[in-house]
Scaffold this active site. Sequence first.
Site, PDB file in Angstrom:
ATOM      1  N   HIS A  98      -8.036   0.171  -4.471  1.00  0.00           N
ATOM      2  CA  HIS A  98      -8.990  -0.017  -3.372  1.00  0.00           C
ATOM      3  C   HIS A  98      -9.806   1.264  -3.224  1.00  0.00           C
ATOM      4  O   HIS A  98      -9.300   2.280  -2.741  1.00  0.00           O
ATOM      5  CB  HIS A  98      -8.182  -0.333  -2.097  1.00  0.00           C
ATOM      6  CG  HIS A  98      -9.004  -0.490  -0.869  1.00  0.00           C
ATOM      7  ND1 HIS A  98      -8.441  -0.517   0.405  1.00  0.00           N
ATOM      8  CD2 HIS A  98     -10.336  -0.629  -0.686  1.00  0.00           C
ATOM      9  CE1 HIS A  98      -9.389  -0.669   1.304  1.00  0.00           C
ATOM     10  NE2 HIS A  98     -10.549  -0.752   0.675  1.00  0.00           N
ATOM     11  N   MET A 121     -11.206  -6.347   5.449  1.00  0.00           N
ATOM     12  CA  MET A 121     -10.454  -5.295   6.141  1.00  0.00           C
ATOM     13  C   MET A 121     -10.120  -5.742   7.560  1.00  0.00           C
ATOM     14  O   MET A 121     -11.015  -6.231   8.273  1.00  0.00           O
ATOM     15  CB  MET A 121     -11.269  -4.003   6.210  1.00  0.00           C
ATOM     16  CG  MET A 121     -11.524  -3.310   4.878  1.00  0.00           C
ATOM     17  SD  MET A 121     -10.020  -2.866   3.986  1.00  0.00           S
ATOM     18  CE  MET A 121      -9.307  -1.658   5.102  1.00  0.00           C
ATOM     19  N   HIS A 124      -0.754  -1.413  -4.232  1.00  0.00           N
ATOM     20  CA  HIS A 124      -2.094  -1.168  -3.684  1.00  0.00           C
ATOM     21  C   HIS A 124      -2.319   0.342  -3.566  1.00  0.00           C
ATOM     22  O   HIS A 124      -1.572   1.040  -2.879  1.00  0.00           O
ATOM     23  CB  HIS A 124      -2.183  -1.838  -2.307  1.00  0.00           C
ATOM     24  CG  HIS A 124      -3.526  -1.794  -1.660  1.00  0.00           C
ATOM     25  ND1 HIS A 124      -4.534  -2.685  -1.949  1.00  0.00           N
ATOM     26  CD2 HIS A 124      -4.013  -0.949  -0.721  1.00  0.00           C
ATOM     27  CE1 HIS A 124      -5.591  -2.385  -1.201  1.00  0.00           C
ATOM     28  NE2 HIS A 124      -5.298  -1.356  -0.446  1.00  0.00           N
ATOM     29  N   MET A 165     -12.241   3.416  -1.462  1.00  0.00           N
ATOM     30  CA  MET A 165     -12.966   3.689  -0.224  1.00  0.00           C
ATOM     31  C   MET A 165     -13.757   4.965  -0.453  1.00  0.00           C
ATOM     32  O   MET A 165     -13.417   6.050   0.042  1.00  0.00           O
ATOM     33  CB  MET A 165     -11.980   3.839   0.949  1.00  0.00           C
ATOM     34  CG  MET A 165     -11.330   2.532   1.343  1.00  0.00           C
ATOM     35  SD  MET A 165      -9.833   2.726   2.306  1.00  0.00           S
ATOM     36  CE  MET A 165      -8.627   2.875   0.968  1.00  0.00           C
ATOM     37  N   MET A 177      -9.412   7.479  -1.416  1.00  0.00           N
ATOM     38  CA  MET A 177     -10.335   7.910  -0.362  1.00  0.00           C
ATOM     39  C   MET A 177     -10.999   9.231  -0.755  1.00  0.00           C
ATOM     40  O   MET A 177     -10.345  10.101  -1.317  1.00  0.00           O
ATOM     41  CB  MET A 177      -9.570   8.092   0.951  1.00  0.00           C
ATOM     42  CG  MET A 177      -8.871   6.824   1.408  1.00  0.00           C
ATOM     43  SD  MET A 177      -7.982   7.090   2.956  1.00  0.00           S
ATOM     44  CE  MET A 177      -7.225   5.483   3.167  1.00  0.00           C
ATOM     45  N   SER A 201       0.841  -1.199   0.000  1.00  0.00           N
ATOM     46  CA  SER A 201       0.000   0.000   0.000  1.00  0.00           C
ATOM     47  C   SER A 201       0.876   1.249   0.000  1.00  0.00           C
ATOM     48  O   SER A 201       1.805   1.369   0.789  1.00  0.00           O
ATOM     49  CB  SER A 201      -0.884   0.007   1.257  1.00  0.00           C
ATOM     50  OG  SER A 201      -1.315   1.325   1.527  1.00  0.00           O
ATOM     51  N   ASP A 257      -4.750   3.271  -2.332  1.00  0.00           N
ATOM     52  CA  ASP A 257      -5.877   3.546  -1.419  1.00  0.00           C
ATOM     53  C   ASP A 257      -6.543   4.855  -1.808  1.00  0.00           C
ATOM     54  O   ASP A 257      -6.023   5.931  -1.528  1.00  0.00           O
ATOM     55  CB  ASP A 257      -5.372   3.621   0.027  1.00  0.00           C
ATOM     56  CG  ASP A 257      -5.046   2.234   0.551  1.00  0.00           C
ATOM     57  OD1 ASP A 257      -3.935   2.026   1.068  1.00  0.00           O
ATOM     58  OD2 ASP A 257      -5.916   1.361   0.420  1.00  0.00           O
ATOM     59  N   ASP A 317      -6.272  -6.495   4.522  1.00  0.00           N
ATOM     60  CA  ASP A 317      -5.720  -5.145   4.411  1.00  0.00           C
ATOM     61  C   ASP A 317      -5.839  -4.412   5.747  1.00  0.00           C
ATOM     62  O   ASP A 317      -6.937  -4.206   6.242  1.00  0.00           O
ATOM     63  CB  ASP A 317      -6.521  -4.393   3.333  1.00  0.00           C
ATOM     64  CG  ASP A 317      -5.986  -3.013   3.050  1.00  0.00           C
ATOM     65  OD1 ASP A 317      -6.651  -2.289   2.283  1.00  0.00           O
ATOM     66  OD2 ASP A 317      -4.925  -2.664   3.582  1.00  0.00           O
TER      67      ASP A 317
HETATM   68  C1  DX5 Z   1      -6.542   1.678   5.129  1.00  0.00           C
HETATM   69  C2  DX5 Z   1      -6.017   1.168   3.801  1.00  0.00           C
HETATM   70  C3  DX5 Z   1      -4.899   0.196   3.965  1.00  0.00           C
HETATM   71  C4  DX5 Z   1      -3.747   0.773   4.739  1.00  0.00           C
HETATM   72  C5  DX5 Z   1      -2.788  -0.338   5.042  1.00  0.00           C
HETATM   73  O1  DX5 Z   1      -7.768   2.303   4.932  1.00  0.00           O
HETATM   74  O2  DX5 Z   1      -7.017   0.505   3.087  1.00  0.00           O
HETATM   75  O3  DX5 Z   1      -4.437  -0.229   2.678  1.00  0.00           O
HETATM   76  O4  DX5 Z   1      -3.121   1.761   3.997  1.00  0.00           O
HETATM   77  O5  DX5 Z   1      -1.736   0.250   5.698  1.00  0.00           O
HETATM   78  P1  DX5 Z   1      -1.022  -0.488   6.904  1.00  0.00           P
HETATM   79  O6  DX5 Z   1      -0.401  -1.714   6.286  1.00  0.00           O
HETATM   80  O7  DX5 Z   1      -0.040   0.560   7.334  1.00  0.00           O
HETATM   81  O8  DX5 Z   1      -2.042  -0.806   7.938  1.00  0.00           O
HETATM   82 ZN    ZN Z   2      -6.298  -0.486   1.187  1.00  0.00          ZN
END
Ligand code: DX5
Ligand code: ZN
Length: 221
Positions: free
Chosen positions: A66, A142, A33, A68, A37, A8, A35, A181
């Site tokens: 991913h 998650m 990955h 979100m 948001m 990520s 993320d 994740d």
């Molecule tokens: C959180 C993300 C994850 C996060 C994982 O909302 O979906 O991908 O970045 O990061 P670590 O491995 O630091 O928990």
């Molecule tokens: Zn993620």
Amino acid sequence: MNTKISVSTLSADFSTMGETLKKLETCGTDMIHFDVMDGSFVGPITYGGQMVKNLRPLSKLPFDVHLMIEHPQTQIKFFADAGADIITVHYGACAKISESYLKDTLELIKSYGVKCGVAVNPDVPVENIFPVFGLADMVLLMTVFPGYGGQKFIPEVLDKIKKAREYALSIGKGDMDIEVDGGVCPENSAQIRKAGANVLVAGTSVLNSDNWAATISKLRQ
Ligand code: DX5
Ligand code: ZN
């Protein structure tokens, strides 16, 4: 099943993301990955399709996106055109819209020739997404509440991973990707894999370590 490590980039410095990807390419990473948001489904805002589009030429690794975000159908085209290989949407963002929104969104992703995934938060029963196991290429369980990197792994999700793998086996999709994740690190990766997950997302445990390649190989052991 072989274990895939999807690093990520959430906790990476966005101003040097290109270099981060190039470095990850040489460290045994299987996927990158992203993320995404929107500041509504989760608190922070990260980026849109433009980030993925700009980074696409820099890496041959599969891009594991991913989402979100609320109303994910509005963004599928942008990320598909940007070069995403997998797009994962949240059950929670879809179920609130309509009964068929999740299934329609997974079909929309597939219509672009992109693999589709569905994610559930730690407090959502995995049974809620059993109806789309046949359609999804991957399920994402998650192990933190989404929004931030560096959170602590929630061990109660291990049971959900086991249930997910058993259900996949029961419908003849025993080798489908089950991704985890949040809070994944070398200290918990063995039990995560033993529970039945084969795709491990790791952000801070890799990027904050002093040897990325060594950490990635430990996650696989
Ligand atoms: C959180 C993300 C994850 C996060 C994982 O909302 O979906 O991908 O970045 O990061 P670590 O491995 O630091 O928990
Ligand atoms: Zn993620």
